[in-house]
Design a protein around this motif. Structure first.
Motif, mmCIF file in Angstrom:
data_model
loop_
_atom_site.group_PDB
_atom_site.id
_atom_site.type_symbol
_atom_site.label_atom_id
_atom_site.label_comp_id
_atom_site.label_asym_id
_atom_site.label_seq_id
_atom_site.Cartn_x
_atom_site.Cartn_y
_atom_site.Cartn_z
ATOM 1 N N THR A 54 64.742 -0.724 -27.241
ATOM 2 C CA THR A 54 63.915 0.442 -26.921
ATOM 3 C C THR A 54 64.668 1.517 -26.158
ATOM 4 N N HIS A 55 65.916 1.260 -25.798
ATOM 5 C CA HIS A 55 66.700 2.210 -24.999
ATOM 6 C C HIS A 55 68.142 2.127 -25.454
ATOM 7 N N VAL A 56 68.714 3.245 -25.886
ATOM 8 C CA VAL A 56 70.111 3.280 -26.300
ATOM 9 C C VAL A 56 70.854 4.328 -25.489
ATOM 10 N N LEU A 57 72.166 4.176 -25.453
ATOM 11 C CA LEU A 57 73.036 5.035 -24.660
ATOM 12 C C LEU A 57 74.091 5.665 -25.551
ATOM 13 N N GLY A 58 74.226 6.980 -25.467
ATOM 14 C CA GLY A 58 75.329 7.677 -26.115
ATOM 15 C C GLY A 58 76.225 8.267 -25.045
ATOM 16 N N ALA A 59 77.464 7.825 -24.995
ATOM 17 C CA ALA A 59 78.387 8.264 -23.949
ATOM 18 C C ALA A 59 79.613 8.893 -24.575
ATOM 19 N N THR A 60 80.212 9.828 -23.834
ATOM 20 C CA THR A 60 81.379 10.530 -24.356
ATOM 21 C C THR A 60 82.672 9.777 -24.130
ATOM 22 N N GLY A 61 82.661 8.767 -23.261
ATOM 23 C CA GLY A 61 83.885 8.027 -22.978
ATOM 24 C C GLY A 61 83.583 6.697 -22.310
ATOM 25 N N ALA A 62 84.650 5.919 -22.076
ATOM 26 C CA ALA A 62 84.481 4.562 -21.557
ATOM 27 C C ALA A 62 83.930 4.538 -20.140
ATOM 28 N N GLU B 101 80.231 5.496 -20.134
ATOM 29 C CA GLU B 101 79.472 4.420 -20.760
ATOM 30 C C GLU B 101 79.277 3.258 -19.790
ATOM 31 N N ALA B 102 80.364 2.823 -19.139
ATOM 32 C CA ALA B 102 80.270 1.680 -18.226
ATOM 33 C C ALA B 102 79.311 1.975 -17.078
ATOM 34 N N THR B 103 79.364 3.206 -16.568
ATOM 35 C CA THR B 103 78.490 3.574 -15.447
ATOM 36 C C THR B 103 77.026 3.566 -15.866
ATOM 37 N N ALA B 104 76.705 4.223 -16.969
ATOM 38 C CA ALA B 104 75.311 4.291 -17.419
ATOM 39 C C ALA B 104 74.807 2.925 -17.865
ATOM 40 N N GLN B 105 75.664 2.145 -18.502
ATOM 41 C CA GLN B 105 75.258 0.802 -18.928
ATOM 42 C C GLN B 105 74.885 -0.048 -17.718
ATOM 43 N N ALA B 106 75.718 0.005 -16.678
ATOM 44 C CA ALA B 106 75.431 -0.765 -15.472
ATOM 45 C C ALA B 106 74.185 -0.246 -14.764
ATOM 46 N N HIS B 107 74.014 1.064 -14.738
ATOM 47 C CA HIS B 107 72.867 1.665 -14.056
ATOM 48 C C HIS B 107 71.548 1.169 -14.649
ATOM 49 N N ALA C 175 75.376 10.291 -21.534
ATOM 50 C CA ALA C 175 76.216 10.264 -20.344
ATOM 51 C C ALA C 175 77.594 10.793 -20.689
ATOM 52 N N GLY C 176 78.186 11.521 -19.735
ATOM 53 C CA GLY C 176 79.522 12.050 -19.979
ATOM 54 C C GLY C 176 80.058 12.794 -18.780
ATOM 55 N N GLY C 177 81.271 13.259 -18.914
ATOM 56 C CA GLY C 177 81.914 14.031 -17.869
ATOM 57 C C GLY C 177 81.435 15.470 -17.863
ATOM 58 N N ILE C 178 81.818 16.190 -16.838
ATOM 59 C CA ILE C 178 81.328 17.544 -16.641
ATOM 60 C C ILE C 178 81.747 18.484 -17.772
ATOM 61 N N GLY C 179 82.956 18.310 -18.302
ATOM 62 C CA GLY C 179 83.440 19.218 -19.338
ATOM 63 C C GLY C 179 82.650 19.103 -20.626
ATOM 64 N N VAL D 13 69.837 12.683 -19.050
ATOM 65 C CA VAL D 13 71.257 13.052 -19.119
ATOM 66 C C VAL D 13 71.912 12.752 -17.780
ATOM 67 N N MET D 14 73.071 12.091 -17.849
ATOM 68 C CA MET D 14 73.788 11.651 -16.667
ATOM 69 C C MET D 14 75.205 12.228 -16.679
ATOM 70 N N VAL D 15 75.586 12.914 -15.610
ATOM 71 C CA VAL D 15 76.953 13.425 -15.458
ATOM 72 C C VAL D 15 77.710 12.445 -14.569
ATOM 73 N N VAL D 16 78.843 11.979 -15.069
ATOM 74 C CA VAL D 16 79.622 10.944 -14.392
ATOM 75 C C VAL D 16 81.020 11.476 -14.119
ATOM 76 N N ASP D 17 81.529 11.243 -12.911
ATOM 77 C CA ASP D 17 82.886 11.721 -12.625
ATOM 78 C C ASP D 17 83.917 10.689 -13.049
ATOM 79 N N ARG D 18 85.180 11.013 -12.866
ATOM 80 C CA ARG D 18 86.247 10.163 -13.388
ATOM 81 C C ARG D 18 86.339 8.821 -12.675
#
Length: 354
Positions: free
Chosen positions: A206-214, A217-223, A256-260, A339-344
């Motif tokens: 019922t919930h999927v995640l699309g992330a721009t990078g590893a 992805e790891a941060t949102a998956q854990a969250h 989820a992804g970085g600021i750029g 939408v989640m913004v994640v830093d490096r």
């Protein structure tokens, strides 16, 4: 010196190589001699030829191996040895497929193959059938065979593909729709995203995640405590993911992804690759001003990260809001979206979850 960009070399899919190897192996089984070279017909009519790198004929079986050439595409199976062993099957059985070493087996629903089947996709199966039937027509034999496809080192190669997420275990998939690998094609990645969505839906997620990078992805998956199967390796292809989800919805989507990359999404880009979309810093400065921030440092920045460093988390919050608006326009009302913004370092610096 010419200013023209060199033309990239096309290559051959695993399905094409398997079909060619199957034809050679069938000829060996029925005639006692495996050819040094074999020609195979592709779905659009092309007829490339392949050298047989090695082969063996046993008392009631034969095998042939072809080394895959992916051309100038950075394909994980480039230069892999793909082999097919054929042996007689029951009368009237046609071709029965088996997964040899290095070829995966389907364990989850949602793919175009039944659970328990070897991961040899429908078009490669059709190509193999046609290659074997063409030999049978020449030799007068009946193509009732067990066809075992193998890939040397395929189990290790599979870890570099989507297969573990899709529930394909033990090796790679035998793929291809045209038989030809186009260098740096986006189509294969987007097709993998679509199959990931199919599997997630078939499993009732019922919930999927699309992330721009590893990292994101790891941060949102854990969250959220999401399973691996819920994580769709979106990369730069936000549009490919969201448009397919609009037609094939799940209840909830997190991006989820970085600021750029999320800045570009907020500015309307659906392909986030640096070669196909860029941050508009004048627009980003307007976003900063609307958020009550000084637009000057943002307008003067040359990267979104530099703009974020100058302006702080409020800029990330504004970007998350804009990215949400763009994504909402694509996926529509049927999917709850955040939408989640994640830093490096893997820290969440903004999260728009209305």
């Amino acid at each position: 010196m010419s200013d023209e960009t060199p033309k990239l070399r096309t290559g051959w899919t695993t399905g094409t190589c398997a079909a060619a190897a199957a034809g050679a192996a069938a000829e060996g089984l029925w005639t006692g001699a495996i050819p040094a070279e074999v020609t195979v017909k592709l779905p659009k009519g092309q007829t490339p030829s392949f050298a047989i790198e090695r082969s063996t004929i046993g008392p009631d079986w034969a095998d042939a191996w072809i080394r895959k050439d992916a051309g100038d595409d950075p394909d994980v199976t480039h230069q892999a040895l793909i082999g097919v062993r054929v042996c007689p099957g029951p009368s009237g059985s046609g071709l029965t497929y088996r997964a040899g070493d290095g070829v995966g087996t389907v364990t989850k629903p949602g793919l175009p193959l039944a659970v328990g089947e070897p991961a040899i996709n429908p078009v490669p199966r059709k190509m193999i059938d046609e290659a074997v039937s063409a030999v049978a027509a020449r030799t007068g034999d009946t193509p009732d065979l067990t066809v075992t496809v193998s890939v040397e080192g395929g189990a290790a190669l599979a870890d570099k593909t989507w297969n573990p997420r899709l529930g394909i275990v033990g090796g790679i998939s035998i793929l291809g729709t045209t038989g030809i690998v186009r260098p740096f094609s986006c189509a294969a990645w987007i097709a993998s995203i679509h199959r990931g969505i199919d599997v997630a839906r078939a499993e009732g997620l019922t919930h999927v995640l699309g992330a721009t990078g590893a990292t994101s992805e790891a941060t949102a998956q854990a969250h959220y405590g999401l399973s691996v199967g819920a994580c769709l390796d979106m990369g730069d292809f936000a549009g490919g993911l969201m448009k397919y989800l609009r037609r094939n919805p799940v209840p909830r989507l997190t991006l989820a992804g970085g600021i750029g990359k999320l800045t570009k999404l907020g500015q309307g880009a659906l392909d986030l690759h640096s070669g196909r979309s860029q941050v508009d810093f004048a627009r980003l400065a307007e976003t900063a001003a609307a958020a009550g921030l000084d637009p000057g440092p943002v307008a003067a920045a040359n990267t979104a990260l530099a703009a974020l460093t100058a302006s702080g988390p409020r800029l990330a919050e504004a970007v998350a809001l804009q990215a949400h608006r763009t994504a909402y326009d694509v996926v529509g009302d049927d999917i709850a979206l955040d939408v989640m913004v994640v830093d490096r370092s893997g820290q969440i610096i903004a999260h728009h979850a209305p």
